[in-house]
Design a protein around this motif. Structure first.
Motif: not given
Length: 135
Positions: A32-61
């Protein structure tokens, strides 16, 4: 199949929610990879604008990860801890809702004075008889 391609399987408003999902997936052996967590931690108001903190996995999973995150364990909590049924102290009805008394006056005071005065009371309100009681 290309393992370098990551797919977003879920997005959350707060980083801690994404990390709870990450822990569930890693416990099942899914990388698993967690994307955009640091952006949201620094500017939580951007969370909805950037699509939130994303949980990403390889395509086959991706399908397996979505199935794991879709599982609901709330019934196990009810079994273990029991379900507290809240009833109205006046009429005994179970048709109650959470309610905060005094929100409107507090908002008016905030508009007039420019700073909030918190004199709200939290409790429940019966939908049958309208009785308010603090919890």
């Amino acid at each position: 199949m290309n393992d370098a391609k990551l797919v977003t399987v879920a997005s959350y408003s707060f980083p801690y929610e994404a990390h709870m999902a990450r822990a569930r997936l890693e416990a099942s052996g899914i990388p698993v990879f967690v994307a955009d967590e640091y952006t949201v931690n620094m500017q939580w108001l951007y969370s909805n604008a950037i699509g939130g903190v994303k949980v990403q996995v390889p395509l086959r999973f991706a399908n397996q990860a979505k199935a794991i995150l879709a599982q609901d364990y709330s019934d196990l909590l009810d079994e273990e801890f029991g379900k507290d049924e809240v009833v109205c102290p006046k009429c005994g009805s179970a048709d109650v809702e959470p309610f905060t008394k005094g929100k409107r006056p507090a908002f008016v005071v905030f508009l007039l004075l420019g700073f909030p005065l918190f004199f709200c009371r939290h409790g429940i309100r019966c939908k049958s008889c309208g009785q308010f009681s603090q919890t």
